[in-house]
Scaffold this motif. Structure first.
Motif, mmCIF file in Angstrom:
data_model
loop_
_atom_site.group_PDB
_atom_site.id
_atom_site.type_symbol
_atom_site.label_atom_id
_atom_site.label_comp_id
_atom_site.label_asym_id
_atom_site.label_seq_id
_atom_site.Cartn_x
_atom_site.Cartn_y
_atom_site.Cartn_z
ATOM 1 N N GLU A 35 5.258 -5.461 -8.733
ATOM 2 C CA GLU A 35 5.209 -5.320 -7.279
ATOM 3 C C GLU A 35 6.620 -5.492 -6.728
ATOM 4 O OE1 GLU A 35 0.728 -7.255 -6.827
ATOM 5 O OE2 GLU A 35 2.498 -8.407 -6.230
ATOM 6 N N GLN A 36 7.070 -4.522 -5.965
ATOM 7 C CA GLN A 36 8.397 -4.564 -5.359
ATOM 8 C C GLN A 36 8.233 -4.395 -3.847
ATOM 9 O OE1 GLN A 36 11.095 -5.359 -6.913
ATOM 10 N NE2 GLN A 36 10.592 -5.019 -9.068
ATOM 11 N N SER A 55 9.923 -9.574 -5.368
ATOM 12 C CA SER A 55 9.230 -8.894 -6.457
ATOM 13 C C SER A 55 8.324 -9.863 -7.187
ATOM 14 C CB SER A 55 10.227 -8.285 -7.445
ATOM 15 O OG SER A 55 10.972 -9.305 -8.093
ATOM 16 N N ASP A 56 7.340 -9.304 -7.861
ATOM 17 C CA ASP A 56 6.432 -10.080 -8.697
ATOM 18 C C ASP A 56 6.012 -9.181 -9.852
ATOM 19 O OD1 ASP A 56 4.748 -11.952 -9.755
ATOM 20 O OD2 ASP A 56 3.251 -11.864 -8.182
ATOM 21 N N THR A 297 -0.186 1.906 -5.880
ATOM 22 C CA THR A 297 -0.729 1.620 -4.556
ATOM 23 C C THR A 297 0.394 1.236 -3.606
ATOM 24 O OG1 THR A 297 -2.776 0.786 -5.548
ATOM 25 C CG2 THR A 297 -2.375 0.233 -3.244
ATOM 26 N N TRP A 298 0.414 1.873 -2.463
ATOM 27 C CA TRP A 298 1.347 1.502 -1.388
ATOM 28 C C TRP A 298 0.652 0.463 -0.518
ATOM 29 C CZ3 TRP A 298 1.229 4.222 3.837
ATOM 30 C CH2 TRP A 298 2.146 3.613 4.719
ATOM 31 N N GLY A 324 5.811 -1.965 0.433
ATOM 32 C CA GLY A 324 6.279 -1.724 -0.917
ATOM 33 C C GLY A 324 5.194 -1.133 -1.794
ATOM 34 N N LEU A 325 5.491 -1.080 -3.103
ATOM 35 C CA LEU A 325 4.575 -0.488 -4.076
ATOM 36 C C LEU A 325 4.068 -1.529 -5.059
ATOM 37 C CD1 LEU A 325 6.355 2.869 -4.990
ATOM 38 C CD2 LEU A 325 4.420 2.540 -3.444
#
Length: 329
Positions: A35-36, A55-56, A297-298, A324-325
């Motif tokens: 995830e960003q 981020s993650d 996914t957005w 983010g995405l």
């Protein structure tokens, strides 16, 4: 408690005894997520704000084999990859059978796994704790205080008529993958849940809680789905004695929210509130999750929060937006 654990270990050993080695060797599959996020926040107590990029990322390995008697034995390993600080997030083995499921290792307890919160689909939910990644205050709305990934043993019953129960025992809190940590803070975690479908309506209800350091927390929550809507709420209380050391106040809080799915998009609105003894904090968010493709996914969130402290020193409020995405693999 130790006698119970010894007896449980003996029962598992008997179940495995005499098994021919005809099952296939465990092979690990690769999975995980990245995830960003990009976001901005404005708050009274921090003019500069936090990093606008968060981020993650986790990499997961999982595999299992089925013995000749039908019992499944498997392993799960999760690595967190964030900010150059790579570390094992969770690692445990699991045993599945007609008796239910047993987990042993470093993983969330039964209460953490079974707790239900109001729906929130964006990257920053008012009730998911991610507000602290974007604002400076530590007083965010909360009504669930899971002890985390300490070394533990967990048992889940089979599902009976939609009901399932679980219980976890941790010999020493903060002993995450560390056999030498013996701080003596035992943790008992448990929960009961129900999941059912009635024609066009789905219902999920759970009651969970933990005990540690002569203090407890508990939570009750429910989600109801109908048409394209999911409506949910939860409430929890925590004693000041629960935690690593004795706290200064009891905490209670609740959340309520609704989500609506339409084709590839899901939107949500969530509100959360906590009373933490010398003040109160509230937050709200609007979330969006839009599926762009398989595993892509957005997501976006617009959030607001207000922290009112009795002494006015820690008063803080603000708002922000994050997008983010989220990639899963």
């Amino acid at each position: 408690m130790k006698k119970i654990l010894v007896a449980s270990s003996a029962l598992v050993a008997v179940a495995f005894a005499g098994q021919a080695q005809a099952s296939e060797k465990i092979s690990l599959s690769l999975g995980g997520f990245m995830e960003q996020w990009v976001g901005v926040a404005d708050e009274d107590n921090n003019a500069e704000g936090k990093n606008k990029f968060q981020s993650d990322t986790e990499v997961h390995f999982k595999g299992a084999t089925t013995l000749d008697n039908g019992i499944e034995v498997g392993v799960a390993i999760e690595f967190g990859i964030e900010g150059g600080d790579n570390a094992t997030d969770e690692q445990y083995l699991f045993v599945n059978g007609g008796f239910g499921q047993v987990k042993l290792g470093s993983e969330d307890g039964a209460a953490g796994d079974m707790t239900i919160s109001a729906p929130a689909v964006g990257p920053v939910g008012a009730n998911d704790g991610d507000l602290t990644k974007w604002i400076s205050t530590s007083n965010v709305p909360n009504n669930s205080w899971d002890d985390g990934d300490d070394q533990k043993i967990t048992y889940y019953t089979p599902v009976f008529g939609g009901f399932r129960a679980g219980v976890s025992y941790t010999d020493s809190a903060d002993a995450e993958a560390n056999d030498q940590t013996t701080n003596g803070r035992e943790v008992v975690s448990g929960g009961v849940e129900y999941n059912g479908d009635f024609d066009a309506v789905s219902v999920s209800v759970a009651a969970t809680g933990e005990s540690k350091n002569e203090g407890e927390w508990y939570n009750i929550g429910a989600n109801v789905g109908f048409a394209n809507f999911v409506v949910g709420a939860s409430y929890g209380e925590k004693d000041k004695e629960f935690g690593t050391t004795t706290g200064t106040y009891d905490v209670d809080g609740f959340d309520v929210g609704v989500s609506y799915a339409m084709d590839a998009a899901t939107v949500s609105a969530t509100y959360a509130f906590s009373d933490y003894g010398n003040g109160e904090v509230a937050a709200a968010d609007l979330g969006l999750a839009y599926t762009l493709g398989a595993g892509v996914t957005w997501k976006s969130s617009i959030f607001w929060f207000e922290d009112d402290a009795d002494n006015n020193t820690n008063d803080n409020d603000g708002f922000g937006a994050v997008t983010g995405l989220a990639l899963s693999f």
